[in-house]
Design a protein around this motif. Structure first.
Motif, PDB file in Angstrom:
ATOM      1  N   ILE A   1      95.372  34.022  37.204  1.00 22.09           N
ATOM      2  CA  ILE A   1      95.899  34.450  35.907  1.00 22.09           C
ATOM      3  C   ILE A   1      97.403  34.688  36.004  1.00 22.09           C
ATOM      4  O   ILE A   1      98.135  34.477  35.037  1.00 22.09           O
ATOM      5  N   GLN A   2      97.897  35.110  37.201  1.00 22.84           N
ATOM      6  CA  GLN A   2      99.339  35.273  37.379  1.00 22.84           C
ATOM      7  C   GLN A   2     100.062  33.932  37.294  1.00 22.84           C
ATOM      8  O   GLN A   2     101.112  33.810  36.670  1.00 22.84           O
ATOM      9  N   GLU A   3      99.461  32.901  37.930  1.00 20.21           N
ATOM     10  CA  GLU A   3     100.072  31.576  37.906  1.00 20.21           C
ATOM     11  C   GLU A   3     100.059  31.005  36.487  1.00 20.21           C
ATOM     12  O   GLU A   3     101.040  30.395  36.037  1.00 20.21           O
ATOM     13  N   MET A   4      98.971  31.199  35.782  1.00 17.96           N
ATOM     14  CA  MET A   4      98.902  30.721  34.404  1.00 17.96           C
ATOM     15  C   MET A   4      99.964  31.395  33.556  1.00 17.96           C
ATOM     16  O   MET A   4     100.644  30.742  32.746  1.00 17.96           O
ATOM     17  N   SER A   5     100.115  32.708  33.734  1.00 16.09           N
ATOM     18  CA  SER A   5     101.134  33.436  32.973  1.00 16.09           C
ATOM     19  C   SER A   5     102.527  32.914  33.306  1.00 16.09           C
ATOM     20  O   SER A   5     103.361  32.730  32.421  1.00 16.09           O
ATOM     21  N   ARG A   6     102.770  32.685  34.584  1.00 17.17           N
ATOM     22  CA  ARG A   6     104.090  32.197  34.995  1.00 17.17           C
ATOM     23  C   ARG A   6     104.393  30.825  34.400  1.00 17.17           C
ATOM     24  O   ARG A   6     105.517  30.535  33.997  1.00 17.17           O
ATOM     25  N   ARG A   7     103.383  29.965  34.325  1.00 13.89           N
ATOM     26  CA  ARG A   7     103.589  28.594  33.833  1.00 13.89           C
ATOM     27  C   ARG A   7     103.793  28.541  32.320  1.00 13.89           C
ATOM     28  O   ARG A   7     104.644  27.808  31.817  1.00 13.89           O
ATOM     29  N   PHE A   8     102.982  29.305  31.578  1.00 12.63           N
ATOM     30  CA  PHE A   8     102.854  29.045  30.159  1.00 12.63           C
ATOM     31  C   PHE A   8     103.325  30.159  29.228  1.00 12.63           C
ATOM     32  O   PHE A   8     103.422  29.937  28.029  1.00 12.63           O
ATOM     33  N   ALA A   9     103.596  31.348  29.761  1.00 16.18           N
ATOM     34  CA  ALA A   9     103.944  32.464  28.867  1.00 16.18           C
ATOM     35  C   ALA A   9     105.250  32.226  28.130  1.00 16.18           C
ATOM     36  O   ALA A   9     105.466  32.775  27.049  1.00 16.18           O
ATOM     37  N   SER A  10     106.145  31.421  28.707  1.00 18.52           N
ATOM     38  CA  SER A  10     107.439  31.174  28.061  1.00 18.52           C
ATOM     39  C   SER A  10     107.393  30.025  27.060  1.00 18.52           C
ATOM     40  O   SER A  10     108.428  29.672  26.477  1.00 18.52           O
ATOM     41  N   SER A  11     106.226  29.421  26.855  1.00 15.02           N
ATOM     42  CA  SER A  11     106.108  28.340  25.868  1.00 15.02           C
ATOM     43  C   SER A  11     106.468  28.869  24.485  1.00 15.02           C
ATOM     44  O   SER A  11     105.905  29.848  24.017  1.00 15.02           O
ATOM     45  N   GLY A  12     107.430  28.228  23.847  1.00 10.05           N
ATOM     46  CA  GLY A  12     107.892  28.663  22.543  1.00 10.05           C
ATOM     47  C   GLY A  12     109.045  29.650  22.594  1.00 10.05           C
ATOM     48  O   GLY A  12     109.498  30.125  21.551  1.00 10.05           O
ATOM     49  N   LYS A  13     109.516  29.974  23.802  1.00 11.04           N
ATOM     50  CA  LYS A  13     110.614  30.932  23.944  1.00 11.04           C
ATOM     51  C   LYS A  13     111.906  30.374  23.367  1.00 11.04           C
ATOM     52  O   LYS A  13     112.264  29.225  23.601  1.00 11.04           O
ATOM     53  N   SER A  14     112.626  31.219  22.628  1.00 10.89           N
ATOM     54  CA  SER A  14     113.911  30.830  22.074  1.00 10.89           C
ATOM     55  C   SER A  14     114.948  30.672  23.182  1.00 10.89           C
ATOM     56  O   SER A  14     114.947  31.423  24.158  1.00 10.89           O
ATOM     57  N   GLU A  15     115.844  29.706  23.033  1.00 11.09           N
ATOM     58  CA  GLU A  15     116.915  29.516  24.010  1.00 11.09           C
ATOM     59  C   GLU A  15     117.825  30.736  24.058  1.00 11.09           C
ATOM     60  O   GLU A  15     118.414  31.040  25.092  1.00 11.09           O
ATOM     61  N   TYR A  16     117.896  31.466  22.976  1.00 11.84           N
ATOM     62  CA  TYR A  16     118.773  32.645  22.934  1.00 11.84           C
ATOM     63  C   TYR A  16     118.211  33.799  23.754  1.00 11.84           C
ATOM     64  O   TYR A  16     118.956  34.655  24.220  1.00 11.84           O
ATOM     65  N   MET A  17     116.893  33.830  23.949  1.00 11.62           N
ATOM     66  CA  MET A  17     116.265  34.930  24.673  1.00 11.62           C
ATOM     67  C   MET A  17     116.610  34.851  26.155  1.00 11.62           C
ATOM     68  O   MET A  17     116.480  33.808  26.788  1.00 11.62           O
ATOM     69  N   CYS A  18     117.039  35.979  26.719  1.00 17.32           N
ATOM     70  CA  CYS A  18     117.388  36.050  28.136  1.00 17.32           C
ATOM     71  C   CYS A  18     116.148  35.800  28.997  1.00 17.32           C
ATOM     72  O   CYS A  18     115.121  36.470  28.841  1.00 17.32           O
ATOM     73  N   GLY A  19     116.243  34.841  29.918  1.00 15.30           N
ATOM     74  CA  GLY A  19     115.111  34.513  30.779  1.00 15.30           C
ATOM     75  C   GLY A  19     114.719  35.652  31.706  1.00 15.30           C
ATOM     76  O   GLY A  19     113.538  35.888  31.950  1.00 15.30           O
TER      77      GLY A  19
END
Length: 835
Positions: free
Chosen positions: A276-294
């Motif tokens: 579940i950690q790997e899944m979160s790492r891979r996909f949680a940022s899907s749809g993230k705005s470019e303006y949002m700090c990584g």
């Protein structure tokens, strides 16, 4: 992980295949405890999970515990029952549900509130996302009704999407039961009643993934996929409602650091070979705005309560306001950082501040700068605040003592809200007028802000810092200034739920939330916080939190657990009934250290100062307000970490907290102790990549004792020969008994010797023990790999040894175990002394 066909604003609708009022009411009546003569006066536990870990002998009232192998066998047997329920196609969701329902027994005590509880449960279910997150290995084709033929288990070639699967849209009975628990308890934590069930669901999901991986048949893989989809959607919905109830308890009683255990849920395999950690790492940022700090998002995503969470609506809300903007983490490229390290983000490092003193929105930008009246400042005996005097003819700031009517302002230094008060720095007149107007609108008679109230003079600065807790704790209100928050339009007095969700989302991810000083300021002043939005309008954080919690999206509301410094505190009048500093709103050393491990401070040494201000030894009992104030605000500020840790002597410290890349002291007896809470860059020995191993509060691990000699605790250990010529000969000659050599993990052991044990005769690998005291290791949800500590010694006697012959283990660092090899056989060792 596609979002095609998913309305990100849609919530779970009432329908025949999801839930209806009538279905929820039937479930409540079916599970309501009915007292009889035999049970008169007794109240059974409302929600019990038959966790498959043990069976209950009713006759002897004893629990019979199974071994890990027996537990796994029981999980496999139950997963087989779920697998058999998939075929035939007709009615497979109902059969899956009936089988899954067996692991929970409910005895709700409703006290005649059936209608209200049913309405509240439906409201909670109706605020969940309509379609849960997809599994990462979604198959390319399914049969029309997503099941298989009972005889041949052959598949129809019709391709459909995730949202078309009936096992995805269906709402299980256990999900409805969880909603009923949330409705019954509302602002009370559900404790182990729900987390045991959610952890069992995670175990079933992991076991189903193992079955799916072990079969080569595409038909069987498909059937196991449907079982996993059913369990995965149930896990998501129930874990969201579980964390939602924890938020509710904090809102009612105030944040309590002792509730940290409730945030720890079991990890699981959501797909073959995918945690579940790997899944979160891979996909949680899907749809993230470019303006949002990584980096800001990565810290939010990796919080224990956010692992595996659905961030789609979170990103959607932020993109509504900032989606069209270019990133500003890397200014030359107008991009956001990747989120792998704060050193690579110019929001924190390398940002060039051309003008420390910004101007107000309507200022001509030609207003004069104000400086302090030093005589006025020095004439005040207590904490200084700025008087609400606008006298441009003198061009000076005058001061008074901070009181309960002071406005406290918390801001990001790099956002330009004024420099120090001495000549050469200054504070623009328009900003002074802004905070006068805000203070007056909130009924305040003065305002405190670090820019005009903390001079450069060393002695005055130390005095001001020592009183920061006092200022923010007793202030009438705290106003948060951040550049992104001031872009949110709140012109309408009756703010919509959507706008309030945007305010919370922005607060979680903005620059202000990532700084150490602002974390302290907000944590101490969170009793009455306001957000400064567009056109200098203020919005009550408490009102916003309440509206989002009771009316907003649950997937956004539960994220409040990642920002405890913004959750309301207990009312100050309740402090006189409390004898524990952590229950009064202060933090444990571990919790404060974990939050500061990724928050940069403005000056070297400030991180230890902030660490000491976030913690408190004890609260003195007193009913007198004047005495209470004097005792509450006697803060001991430590500038050096050595003194800070000596203060902790004879106190407990969770062992897992030590597994970070924080730098360590070089003083004997304290080499294990972090010299700073801020995690350093750490190089992975496998691939040479650098990262920061952030500290966790370690509340799921057994605690050790800080003594005058070092840290004394129980660990799971493995002894090994060090990396020095003749080490084995010396060990044999002294009669030191070591663990037998484990040939299964020679690569990892060789790396440990080369990296950590050069020049030492003996080494030891340490893994934290679970806080329940079993032989199980403590979990680490936010890190995919297994972390162990490595210590060494050159002075050792035969084993077992007497207390006066105890081994003094020197801290050598943290190692990330390569999971290609198994861990060696670890044994429980008491009285491991780290020096």
């Amino acid at each position: 992980m596609t979002e095609l066909g998913v309305d990100l604003d849609a919530h779970l609708p009432q329908a025949g295949h999801t839930f209806t009022y009538e279905r929820v009411e039937r479930q409540l009546r079916r599970d309501t405890f009915v007292s009889d003569s035999a049970s008169a006066g007794s109240h059974p536990i409302p929600f019990v999970c038959e966790s498959l870990k043990y069976k209950h002998d009713v006759e002897n009232n004893m629990h019979e515990y199974y071994s890990q192998a027996e537990q796994h066998a029981r999980l496999k047997s139950f997963c087989r029952q779920l697998y058999d329920a998939v075929a035939p196609a007709e009615g497979h969701c109902k059969r899956l549900d009936d089988c899954f329902s067996q692991i929970v027994v409910c005895n709700f005590q409703t006290h005649g509130r059936h209608e209200k509880i049913t309405e509240d449960a439906c409201d909670i279910l109706g605020r969940l996302p309509e379609i849960p997150l997809e599994l990462p290995d979604q198959l390319l084709f399914y049969s029309p009704d997503d099941s298989v033929d009972v005889a041949s288990r052959t598949l129809s070639p019709r391709a459909v999407g995730w949202r078309d699967l009936s096992v995805v849209t269906y709402v299980a009975n256990n999900v409805i039961r969880t909603a009923l628990m949330a409705a019954i308890f509302q602002t009370k934590t559900t404790g182990t009643m729900l987390d045991e069930f959610i952890d069992t669901t995670a175990n079933l999901l992991s076991t189903s993934s193992e079955f799916c991986q072990s079969t080569a048949s595409s038909e069987e893989k498909h059937s196991w996929f449907l079982v996993r989809a059913f369990l995965w959607t149930s896990w998501q919905r129930c874990s969201m409602m579980y964390f939602y109830t924890i938020v509710g308890s904090h809102l009612k009683s105030g944040f309590n650091d002792h509730d940290g255990n409730s945030l720890i849920l079991k990890s699981c395999l959501v797909a073959p070979g995918v945690s579940i950690q790997e899944m979160s790492r891979r996909f949680a940022s899907s749809g993230k705005s470019e303006y949002m700090c990584g980096w800001a998002f990565e810290l939010l995503r990796s919080h224990p309560s956010a692992i595996g969470l659905d961030f789609r609506r979170f990103h959607h809300r932020f993109s509504d306001a900032f989606g069209a903007r270019a990133g500003r983490c890397i200014q030359s490229q107008q991009t956001s950082c990747k989120g792998d390290d704060l050193e690579k983000c110019q929001r924190f490092k390398g940002m060039k501040i051309t003008d420390q003193s910004a101007h107000g929105e309507n200022c001509s930008r030609h207003c004069k700068r104000l400086f302090w009246n030093e005589t006025s400042y020095r004439s005040v005996a207590g904490a200084r605040a700025v008087e609400l005097v606008d006298d441009p003819s003198h061009g000076e700031l005058t001061y008074c003592e901070a009181t309960g009517d002071t406005l406290a302002v918390s801001h990001v230094w790099s956002h330009g809200q004024g420099g120090r008060p001495e000549l050469g720095h200054g504070f623009n007149h328009c900003l002074h007028r802004r905070y006068i107007a805000i203070a007056q609108s909130l009924g305040c008679s003065s305002y405190w802000m670090d820019s005009p109230c903390i001079p450069e003079d060393h002695q005055l600065r130390q005095e001001a810092i020592a009183k920061i807790n006092e200022v923010f704790e007793m202030s009438r209100a705290t106003v948060i200034y951040d550049r992104d928050l001031t872009e949110i339009n709140v012109e309408d007095e009756d703010l919509s739920v959507r706008v309030r969700e945007l305010i919370l989302v922005t607060a979680m991810i903005c620059d202000w939330n990532l700084r150490a000083w602002t974390f302290l300021e907000a944590f101490r002043g969170r009793r009455n916080i306001y957000m400064l939005c567009k056109d200098n309008r203020t919005v009550s954080l408490r009102d916003t939190v309440e509206v989002v919690f009771h009316k907003g999206s649950i997937d956004i509301a539960l994220l409040l657990l990642t920002i405890p410094h913004l959750l309301p505190s207990r009312d100050r009048k309740d402090f006189r009934y409390i004898n524990n500093a952590h229950e009064s709103g202060f933090m444990t050393v571990e919790t404060a250290g974990s939050h500061l491990s990724h928050r940069a401070a403005s000056r070297p040494g400030d991180d230890v100062v902030i660490w000491s201000l976030l913690t408190r030894d004890k609260i003195a009992k007193t009913p007198k307000t004047s005495v209470l104030r004097r005792l509450l605000y006697q803060d001991k500020v430590y500038k050096e970490s050595k003194a800070f840790w000596k203060r902790q002597r004879d106190r407990s410290l969770n062992t897992s907290f030590l597994l970070s890349s924080a730098p360590r002291l070089k003083t004997r007896g304290l080499r294990w102790a972090p010299s700073s809470p801020m995690a350093e860059l750490w190089q992975n020995p496998l691939n040479g990549m650098t990262s920061r191993l952030l500290a966790l509060d370690g509340i799921e691990s057994e605690a050790g004792l800080i003594t005058k000699d070092g840290h004394l605790a129980r660990w799971l250990t493995y002894d090994l020969i060090g990396n020095v010529i003749g080490a084995r000969t010396v060990s044999t000659w002294l009669g030191v008994e070591l663990n037998p050599v484990d040939d299964r993990c020679q690569v990892n052991l060789r790396r440990i010797r080369q990296r950590h044990l050069r020049g030492y005769i003996w080494g030891i690998i340490l893994q934290p023990l679970h806080f329940r005291g079993y032989m199980d290791p403590a979990p680490n949800r936010s890190h995919e790999k297994t972390l162990v500590a490595v210590c060494a010694t050159n002075f050792r006697c035969r084993l077992p040894c007497n207390e006066d012959e105890r081994v003094f283990w020197k801290w050598r660092g943290v190692y990330e175990w390569d999971n290609i090899e198994p861990l060696p056989h670890l044994q429980l060792t008491s009285d491991v002394l780290l020096v």
